[in-house]
Every structure is written in structure tokens, then in C-alpha cells.
Write a protein that holds these residues in place. Structure first.
Motif, PDB file in Angstrom:
ATOM      1  N   LYS A  49       0.707  -1.151   0.076  1.00 58.98           N
ATOM      2  CA  LYS A  49      -0.092   0.289  -0.106  1.00 58.98           C
ATOM      3  C   LYS A  49       0.719   1.328   0.000  1.00 58.98           C
ATOM      4  O   LYS A  49       0.273   2.247  -0.529  1.00 58.98           O
ATOM      5  CB  LYS A  49      -1.111  -0.062   1.200  1.00 58.98           C
ATOM      6  N   GLY A  50       2.129   1.365   0.688  1.00 62.41           N
ATOM      7  CA  GLY A  50       2.682   2.684   0.661  1.00 62.41           C
ATOM      8  C   GLY A  50       3.138   2.976  -0.493  1.00 62.41           C
ATOM      9  O   GLY A  50       2.864   4.345  -0.750  1.00 62.41           O
ATOM     10  N   PRO A  51       3.783   2.333  -1.270  1.00 60.26           N
ATOM     11  CA  PRO A  51       4.421   3.039  -2.672  1.00 60.26           C
ATOM     12  C   PRO A  51       3.298   3.473  -3.649  1.00 60.26           C
ATOM     13  O   PRO A  51       3.327   4.416  -4.267  1.00 60.26           O
ATOM     14  CB  PRO A  51       5.337   1.867  -3.203  1.00 60.26           C
ATOM     15  N   ILE A  52       2.073   2.491  -3.675  1.00 59.75           N
ATOM     16  CA  ILE A  52       1.130   3.079  -4.125  1.00 59.75           C
ATOM     17  C   ILE A  52       0.331   4.256  -3.711  1.00 59.75           C
ATOM     18  O   ILE A  52       0.227   5.264  -4.661  1.00 59.75           O
ATOM     19  CB  ILE A  52      -0.068   1.970  -4.142  1.00 59.75           C
ATOM     20  N   ALA A  53       0.087   4.389  -2.495  1.00 59.06           N
ATOM     21  CA  ALA A  53      -0.118   5.752  -2.026  1.00 59.06           C
ATOM     22  C   ALA A  53       0.641   7.038  -2.172  1.00 59.06           C
ATOM     23  O   ALA A  53       0.302   8.235  -2.730  1.00 59.06           O
ATOM     24  CB  ALA A  53      -0.426   5.695  -0.592  1.00 59.06           C
ATOM     25  N   VAL A  54       2.161   6.858  -2.107  1.00 52.30           N
ATOM     26  CA  VAL A  54       3.076   7.750  -2.310  1.00 52.30           C
ATOM     27  C   VAL A  54       3.042   8.139  -4.099  1.00 52.30           C
ATOM     28  O   VAL A  54       2.849   9.330  -4.361  1.00 52.30           O
ATOM     29  CB  VAL A  54       4.549   7.490  -2.037  1.00 52.30           C
ATOM     30  N   ALA A  55       2.989   7.185  -4.754  1.00 53.58           N
ATOM     31  CA  ALA A  55       2.866   7.550  -6.201  1.00 53.58           C
ATOM     32  C   ALA A  55       1.700   8.315  -6.609  1.00 53.58           C
ATOM     33  O   ALA A  55       1.566   9.193  -7.422  1.00 53.58           O
ATOM     34  CB  ALA A  55       2.583   6.119  -7.123  1.00 53.58           C
ATOM     35  N   ILE A  56       0.395   7.784  -6.189  1.00 52.03           N
ATOM     36  CA  ILE A  56      -0.880   8.543  -6.142  1.00 52.03           C
ATOM     37  C   ILE A  56      -0.687   9.990  -5.972  1.00 52.03           C
ATOM     38  O   ILE A  56      -1.174  10.918  -6.507  1.00 52.03           O
ATOM     39  CB  ILE A  56      -2.250   7.993  -5.808  1.00 52.03           C
ATOM     40  N   SER A  57       0.057  10.256  -4.651  1.00 54.71           N
ATOM     41  CA  SER A  57       0.004  11.581  -3.949  1.00 54.71           C
ATOM     42  C   SER A  57       1.065  12.400  -4.858  1.00 54.71           C
ATOM     43  O   SER A  57       0.597  13.527  -5.211  1.00 54.71           O
ATOM     44  CB  SER A  57       0.573  11.490  -2.574  1.00 54.71           C
ATOM     45  N   PHE A  58       2.048  12.037  -5.210  1.00 52.64           N
ATOM     46  CA  PHE A  58       2.839  12.656  -6.144  1.00 52.64           C
ATOM     47  C   PHE A  58       2.119  13.009  -7.545  1.00 52.64           C
ATOM     48  O   PHE A  58       2.444  14.116  -8.134  1.00 52.64           O
ATOM     49  CB  PHE A  58       4.339  12.020  -6.487  1.00 52.64           C
ATOM     50  N   THR A  59       1.734  12.110  -8.125  1.00 49.45           N
ATOM     51  CA  THR A  59       0.943  12.103  -9.459  1.00 49.45           C
ATOM     52  C   THR A  59      -0.094  13.398  -9.403  1.00 49.45           C
ATOM     53  O   THR A  59      -0.305  14.385 -10.333  1.00 49.45           O
ATOM     54  CB  THR A  59       0.284  10.914 -10.004  1.00 49.45           C
ATOM     55  N   ASN A  69      -0.201  15.746  -7.225  1.00 44.65           N
ATOM     56  CA  ASN A  69       0.303  17.045  -6.970  1.00 44.65           C
ATOM     57  C   ASN A  69       0.989  17.657  -8.135  1.00 44.65           C
ATOM     58  O   ASN A  69       0.826  18.678  -8.424  1.00 44.65           O
ATOM     59  CB  ASN A  69       1.711  16.803  -5.848  1.00 44.65           C
ATOM     60  N   ASP A  70       1.604  16.809  -9.003  1.00 40.06           N
ATOM     61  CA  ASP A  70       2.220  17.258 -10.237  1.00 40.06           C
ATOM     62  C   ASP A  70       1.136  17.720 -11.141  1.00 40.06           C
ATOM     63  O   ASP A  70       1.194  18.851 -11.821  1.00 40.06           O
ATOM     64  CB  ASP A  70       2.819  15.992 -10.668  1.00 40.06           C
ATOM     65  N   LEU A  71      -0.077  16.961 -11.343  1.00 40.92           N
ATOM     66  CA  LEU A  71      -1.047  17.450 -12.156  1.00 40.92           C
ATOM     67  C   LEU A  71      -1.758  18.932 -11.531  1.00 40.92           C
ATOM     68  O   LEU A  71      -1.697  19.598 -12.546  1.00 40.92           O
ATOM     69  CB  LEU A  71      -2.228  16.482 -12.169  1.00 40.92           C
ATOM     70  N   PHE A  72      -2.124  18.915 -10.242  1.00 38.95           N
ATOM     71  CA  PHE A  72      -2.441  20.167  -9.697  1.00 38.95           C
ATOM     72  C   PHE A  72      -1.683  21.183  -9.942  1.00 38.95           C
ATOM     73  O   PHE A  72      -1.964  22.525 -10.481  1.00 38.95           O
ATOM     74  CB  PHE A  72      -3.005  20.131  -8.488  1.00 38.95           C
ATOM     75  N   LYS A  73      -0.377  20.999  -9.964  1.00 34.99           N
ATOM     76  CA  LYS A  73       0.739  22.030 -10.148  1.00 34.99           C
ATOM     77  C   LYS A  73       0.619  22.714 -11.500  1.00 34.99           C
ATOM     78  O   LYS A  73       0.849  23.705 -12.026  1.00 34.99           O
ATOM     79  CB  LYS A  73       2.235  21.572  -9.422  1.00 34.99           C
ATOM     80  N   LEU A  74       0.550  21.539 -12.437  1.00 33.50           N
ATOM     81  CA  LEU A  74       0.757  21.862 -13.672  1.00 33.50           C
ATOM     82  C   LEU A  74      -0.451  22.529 -14.082  1.00 33.50           C
ATOM     83  O   LEU A  74      -0.413  23.519 -15.096  1.00 33.50           O
ATOM     84  CB  LEU A  74       0.696  20.604 -14.726  1.00 33.50           C
ATOM     85  N   MET A  75      -1.617  22.298 -13.708  1.00 34.14           N
ATOM     86  CA  MET A  75      -2.974  23.021 -13.930  1.00 34.14           C
ATOM     87  C   MET A  75      -3.080  24.541 -13.524  1.00 34.14           C
ATOM     88  O   MET A  75      -3.492  25.474 -14.145  1.00 34.14           O
ATOM     89  CB  MET A  75      -3.949  22.005 -13.440  1.00 34.14           C
ATOM     90  N   LYS A 105      -5.342  26.448 -16.043  1.00 34.77           N
ATOM     91  CA  LYS A 105      -6.576  25.837 -16.068  1.00 34.77           C
ATOM     92  C   LYS A 105      -7.246  25.573 -14.817  1.00 34.77           C
ATOM     93  O   LYS A 105      -8.507  24.895 -14.806  1.00 34.77           O
ATOM     94  CB  LYS A 105      -6.512  24.439 -16.608  1.00 34.77           C
ATOM     95  N   LEU A 106      -6.887  26.098 -13.701  1.00 30.65           N
ATOM     96  CA  LEU A 106      -7.379  25.807 -12.455  1.00 30.65           C
ATOM     97  C   LEU A 106      -6.776  27.132 -11.570  1.00 30.65           C
ATOM     98  O   LEU A 106      -5.652  27.324 -11.549  1.00 30.65           O
ATOM     99  CB  LEU A 106      -6.693  24.479 -11.705  1.00 30.65           C
TER     100      LEU A 106
END
Length: 80
Positions: free
Chosen positions: A54-64, A66-72, A77-78
Motif C-alpha cells: 500500500k505504501g508505494p502506491i499511496a506515495v505514487a498517487i500523491s505525487f501524481t 500533486n504534479d497534475l494540480f501544479k501543472l494545471m 486551467k485551475l
């Protein structure tokens, strides 16, 4: 991450048992009770392998996310 998670996992088990009211009054007595009744591996480390997954999956989702919101935000766009 993996070593720290493995070292502190028994305390997480104790915390959960104390929160739901199925434990003794103190941390040490709860640790002893779990170890005595369920064993070291079966009681104090029950579910650890799922936590490792569960740990690496949760970290990967959080980073993704975060990166998407930062880009938007950067592209306008946001807005907040």
C-alpha cells in the motif's frame, strides 16, 4: 521506509487495538497480551505485507495528483 515501517508496525497494531477497546490499559501490557495470545508474526506483524504494498502506491498517487494540480495551476486551467 521499509525498515522504519517494519519496526513501528507493532505499535500501530497496539494503537488500533486500544482505539477499538479490545486491548489492555497500557501499551506494554497490550504488546505482551498480543504476543502471548497470537504470537509474534501472527499478532504483531499481521497485515504488514499489505502495508508494504500500500505504501508505494499511496506515495505514487500523491505525487501524481500533486504534479497534475501544479501543472494545471501553472497553465491557468485551475484557479484558487
Amino acid at each position: 521506509g521499509l525498515v522504519a515501517q517494519s519496526a513501528t508496525y507493532p505499535l500501530d497494531i497496539v494503537r488500533r487495538r486500544m482505539q477499538v477497546g479490545t486491548a489492555d490499559r497500557t501499551v506494554l501490557s497490550t504488546l505482551g497480551s498480543i504476543r502471548r495470545n497470537e504470537g509474534l508474526k501472527g499478532g504483531l506483524y499481521k497485515g504488514l505485507s499489505m502495508n508494504w504494498i500500500k505504501g508505494p502506491i499511496a506515495v505514487a498517487i500523491s505525487f501524481t495528483v500533486n504534479d497534475l494540480f501544479k501543472l494545471m495551476l501553472e497553465e491557468g486551467k485551475l484557479s484558487l
